[in-house]
Design an enzyme around this catalytic site. Structure first.
Site, PDB file in Angstrom:
ATOM      1  N   GLY A 170       1.136   4.906   3.385  1.00  0.00           N
ATOM      2  CA  GLY A 170       2.201   4.053   2.847  1.00  0.00           C
ATOM      3  C   GLY A 170       3.279   4.864   2.142  1.00  0.00           C
TER       4      GLY A 170
ATOM      5  N   TYR B  49     -15.932  -1.252   7.092  1.00  0.00           N
ATOM      6  CA  TYR B  49     -14.478  -0.986   7.086  1.00  0.00           C
ATOM      7  C   TYR B  49     -13.832  -1.433   8.393  1.00  0.00           C
ATOM      8  CZ  TYR B  49     -10.178   1.681   7.871  1.00  0.00           C
ATOM      9  OH  TYR B  49      -8.891   2.048   8.202  1.00  0.00           O
TER      10      TYR B  49
ATOM     11  N   GLU C 173     -10.582   2.588  14.821  1.00  0.00           N
ATOM     12  CA  GLU C 173     -12.019   2.368  14.606  1.00  0.00           C
ATOM     13  C   GLU C 173     -12.455   0.956  15.007  1.00  0.00           C
ATOM     14  OE1 GLU C 173     -13.598   4.011  10.976  1.00  0.00           O
ATOM     15  OE2 GLU C 173     -11.953   5.436  10.828  1.00  0.00           O
TER      16      GLU C 173
ATOM     17  N   LYS D 164     -11.108  -4.458   9.218  1.00  0.00           N
ATOM     18  CA  LYS D 164      -9.794  -4.214   9.816  1.00  0.00           C
ATOM     19  C   LYS D 164      -9.660  -5.030  11.115  1.00  0.00           C
ATOM     20  CE  LYS D 164      -6.937  -1.834   8.678  1.00  0.00           C
ATOM     21  NZ  LYS D 164      -5.800  -2.054   7.719  1.00  0.00           N
TER      22      LYS D 164
ATOM     23  N   GLY E  23       0.819  -1.218   0.000  1.00  0.00           N
ATOM     24  CA  GLY E  23       0.000   0.000   0.000  1.00  0.00           C
ATOM     25  C   GLY E  23       0.847   1.259   0.000  1.00  0.00           C
ATOM     26  N   GLY E  24       2.063   1.151  -0.531  1.00  0.00           N
ATOM     27  CA  GLY E  24       3.003   2.280  -0.489  1.00  0.00           C
ATOM     28  C   GLY E  24       2.677   3.408  -1.454  1.00  0.00           C
ATOM     29  N   ALA E  25       1.675   3.199  -2.335  1.00  0.00           N
ATOM     30  CA  ALA E  25       1.280   4.312  -3.209  1.00  0.00           C
ATOM     31  C   ALA E  25       0.083   5.064  -2.618  1.00  0.00           C
ATOM     32  CB  ALA E  25       0.945   3.791  -4.611  1.00  0.00           C
ATOM     33  N   GLY E  26      -0.318   4.683  -1.409  1.00  0.00           N
ATOM     34  CA  GLY E  26      -1.423   5.374  -0.737  1.00  0.00           C
ATOM     35  C   GLY E  26      -0.900   6.498   0.153  1.00  0.00           C
ATOM     36  N   PHE E  27      -1.786   7.033   0.942  1.00  0.00           N
ATOM     37  CA  PHE E  27      -1.489   8.210   1.769  1.00  0.00           C
ATOM     38  C   PHE E  27      -0.412   7.902   2.827  1.00  0.00           C
ATOM     39  CE2 PHE E  27      -3.466  10.477   5.633  1.00  0.00           C
ATOM     40  CZ  PHE E  27      -2.666  11.595   5.500  1.00  0.00           C
TER      41      PHE E  27
HETATM   42  N1  LIG Z   1      -6.071   7.163   6.870  1.00  0.00           N
HETATM   43  C1  LIG Z   1      -6.207   7.029   8.166  1.00  0.00           C
HETATM   44  O1  LIG Z   1      -6.615   7.964   8.865  1.00  0.00           O
HETATM   45  C2  LIG Z   1      -5.815   5.726   8.841  1.00  0.00           C
HETATM   46  C3  LIG Z   1      -5.760   5.694  10.240  1.00  0.00           C
HETATM   47  C4  LIG Z   1      -5.348   4.511  10.858  1.00  0.00           C
HETATM   48  C5  LIG Z   1      -5.021   3.402  10.117  1.00  0.00           C
HETATM   49  N2  LIG Z   1      -5.114   3.458   8.745  1.00  0.00           N
HETATM   50  C6  LIG Z   1      -4.722   2.249   7.997  1.00  0.00           C
HETATM   51  O2  LIG Z   1      -3.509   2.568   7.331  1.00  0.00           O
HETATM   52  C7  LIG Z   1      -3.444   1.892   6.081  1.00  0.00           C
HETATM   53  C8  LIG Z   1      -3.206   2.897   4.964  1.00  0.00           C
HETATM   54  O3  LIG Z   1      -4.269   3.857   4.959  1.00  0.00           O
HETATM   55  P1  LIG Z   1      -4.296   5.046   3.901  1.00  0.00           P
HETATM   56  O4  LIG Z   1      -5.153   6.099   4.460  1.00  0.00           O
HETATM   57  O5  LIG Z   1      -2.920   5.336   3.481  1.00  0.00           O
HETATM   58  O6  LIG Z   1      -5.068   4.330   2.717  1.00  0.00           O
HETATM   59  P2  LIG Z   1      -5.139   4.732   1.175  1.00  0.00           P
HETATM   60  O7  LIG Z   1      -6.516   4.364   0.739  1.00  0.00           O
HETATM   61  O8  LIG Z   1      -4.634   6.108   0.948  1.00  0.00           O
HETATM   62  O9  LIG Z   1      -4.070   3.747   0.485  1.00  0.00           O
HETATM   63  C9  LIG Z   1      -4.260   2.367   0.395  1.00  0.00           C
HETATM   64  C10 LIG Z   1      -3.288   1.822  -0.628  1.00  0.00           C
HETATM   65  O10 LIG Z   1      -3.463   0.399  -0.667  1.00  0.00           O
HETATM   66  C11 LIG Z   1      -3.463  -0.006  -2.029  1.00  0.00           C
HETATM   67  N3  LIG Z   1      -4.261  -1.238  -2.155  1.00  0.00           N
HETATM   68  C12 LIG Z   1      -5.609  -1.374  -1.966  1.00  0.00           C
HETATM   69  N4  LIG Z   1      -5.974  -2.639  -2.217  1.00  0.00           N
HETATM   70  C13 LIG Z   1      -4.844  -3.335  -2.527  1.00  0.00           C
HETATM   71  C14 LIG Z   1      -4.574  -4.678  -2.847  1.00  0.00           C
HETATM   72  N5  LIG Z   1      -5.562  -5.583  -2.926  1.00  0.00           N
HETATM   73  N6  LIG Z   1      -3.293  -5.041  -3.113  1.00  0.00           N
HETATM   74  C15 LIG Z   1      -2.281  -4.133  -3.053  1.00  0.00           C
HETATM   75  N7  LIG Z   1      -2.487  -2.835  -2.767  1.00  0.00           N
HETATM   76  C16 LIG Z   1      -3.745  -2.437  -2.493  1.00  0.00           C
HETATM   77  C17 LIG Z   1      -4.105   1.148  -2.788  1.00  0.00           C
HETATM   78  O11 LIG Z   1      -3.782   1.106  -4.170  1.00  0.00           O
HETATM   79  C18 LIG Z   1      -3.545   2.346  -2.051  1.00  0.00           C
HETATM   80  O12 LIG Z   1      -2.335   2.786  -2.632  1.00  0.00           O
HETATM   81  C19 LIG Z   1      -4.747   1.124   5.946  1.00  0.00           C
HETATM   82  O13 LIG Z   1      -4.496  -0.201   6.336  1.00  0.00           O
HETATM   83  C20 LIG Z   1      -5.691   1.813   6.900  1.00  0.00           C
HETATM   84  O14 LIG Z   1      -6.652   0.915   7.400  1.00  0.00           O
HETATM   85  C21 LIG Z   1      -5.497   4.594   8.096  1.00  0.00           C
END
Ligand SMILES: NC(=O)c1ccc[n+]([C@@H]2O[C@H](COP(=O)([O-])OP(=O)(O)OC[C@H]3O[C@@H](n4cnc5c(N)ncnc54)[C@H](O)[C@@H]3O)[C@@H](O)[C@H]2O)c1
Length: 352
Positions: A13, A158, A135, A162, A7-11
């Protein structure tokens, strides 16, 4: 140190990848499926470096996960890949079950097979950090805090997905001895967040002078943590976290949603003044089904055992974040004009 980040292309990650490569001198293998929420532009600062590789893969694909482990032989895993938006889980839970539960299971199994064949010194060092959310604990009343031992009471598809993956991760520690650590963090904010969540959506609507939706009466409370502080905590877990344990991360920054939106209005007004105060654009809209009232984190275990603390106040972090969105139009314009235009998500048919 070679770290496999999912998930390194997400927020969050992408902040973890940047932190590992630029501040820790680690090598990173970023495994991401590139869903709508991904943006490879968030990795521009490390793109092209020898210590960074990207693999477009689905964590639900067990052959692909086995291949990634055998090809790159990571020293640790930080698992963030997930479907992450509560509103989308209300109207489309299937991908949440697939990625968050089955995908986490698939990754745990691939990690277990790989770990079982490592040499003793490498097994000693190996860590699997499972990244989760506050959550899973459900909703608080006016008082109290989530602690690591707070029972799980997830309320949305969601958070339920988790919670399931947290249980799987800890079961893989107890049953198979995989060196798992679970983190549960409060709401994150900061640069590079896909503009569907409260803070970036409000910032962009305020910049573009569009209505600023507030769910229900706006009194739901969240505890906000800057994404870079969260990423630093996750990286600390690699060296300081105890195996089989849980760590809560939070910013000691409880704010009601209405306070957050109002504060964003004031910061945007200051940075780009206009004819009318942005506060006048706040629009109360139907509440999210099952909307949790309050989240608040007791992060004293992370303070004590990891020596971790947030480095910014919410006010500093929010001002920096607004400034970042103002100067990073090319980063968010693609998402905003194509993938998601900001319209309401997560309403049931009876609420329309
Ligand atoms: N955003 C928050 O406030 C928050 C708070 C606490 C925990 N988290 C947890 O942190 C993690 C990252 O959250 P975020 O906000 O960066 O999420 P995000 O939605 O910005 O990024 C998620 C990333 O996961 C990738 N992804 C999704 N499905 C996939 C799959 N099947 N295989 C490979 N890659 C996949 C997506 O392409 C994306 O780049 C999550 O596990 C989330 O539950 C988030």
């Amino acid at each position: 140190m070679r770290v496999l980040v999912t998930g390194g292309a997400g927020f969050i990650g992408s902040a973890v990848c940047r932190g590992l490569v630029l501040r820790k001198g680690a090598a990173v293998i970023n495994v991401d499926k590139l869903t709508y929420a991904a943006n490879l532009a968030s990795l521009a600062p490390i793109q092209g470096l020898e210590s960074y590789v990207f693999e477009q893969r689905d964590i639900c694909d067990h052959e692909a996960m086995d291949c990634v482990f055998s090809r790159y032989e990571p020293d640790s895993v930080i698992h963030l890949a997930a479907e992450s938006h509560v509103d989308r889980s209300i109207t489309g839970s299937a991908t949440f079950i697939a990625t968050n539960i089955v995908g986490s299971y698939t990754l745990l199994e691939a990690a277990r097979k790989y770990y079982d064949h490592l040499s003793a010194p490498r097994r000693e060092r190996f860590r699997f950090i499972h990244v989760s959310t506050d959550e899973v604990y459900g909703s608080l009343g006016a008082a109290g805090y989530f602690r690591e031992e707070t029972p799980y009471r997830p309320n949305s598809p969601y958070s339920a997905s988790k919670a399931a993956s947290d249980h799987l991760a800890l079961a893989w520690f107890k049953t198979y001895g995989l060196p798992v650590i679970v983190s549960n963090c409060s709401n994150n904010y900061g640069p590079f967040q896909f503009p569907e969540k409260l803070i970036p959506l409000t910032i962009l609507n305020a910049i573009e002078r569009k209505p600023l939706p507030v769910y229900g009466d706006g009194r739901n409370v969240r505890d906000w943590l800057h994404v870079e502080d969260h990423a630093a905590g996750l990286i600390k877990l690699l060296s300081e976290g105890k195996l089989g344990e849980k760590y809560n991360f939070g910013g000691d920054s409880e704010r009601s949603n209405l306070d957050v939106v109002t504060q964003i209005c004031d910061v945007v007004d200051k940075l780009c003044p206009g004819p009318a105060a942005r506060r006048s654009m706040i629009a109360f809209v139907p509440d999210r089904p099952g909307h949790d009232a309050r989240y608040a984190i007791d992060a004293s275990k992370a303070h004590r055992e990891l020596g971790w603390r947030p480095t910014r106040t919410f006010e500093q972090g929010l001002a920096e974040t607004v400034a970042w969105y103002l100067k990073s139009r090319t980063w968010w314009e693609r998402a905003r004009s194509g993938v998601y235009d900001g319209s309401r998500l997560g309403l049931l048919a009876t609420q329309h």
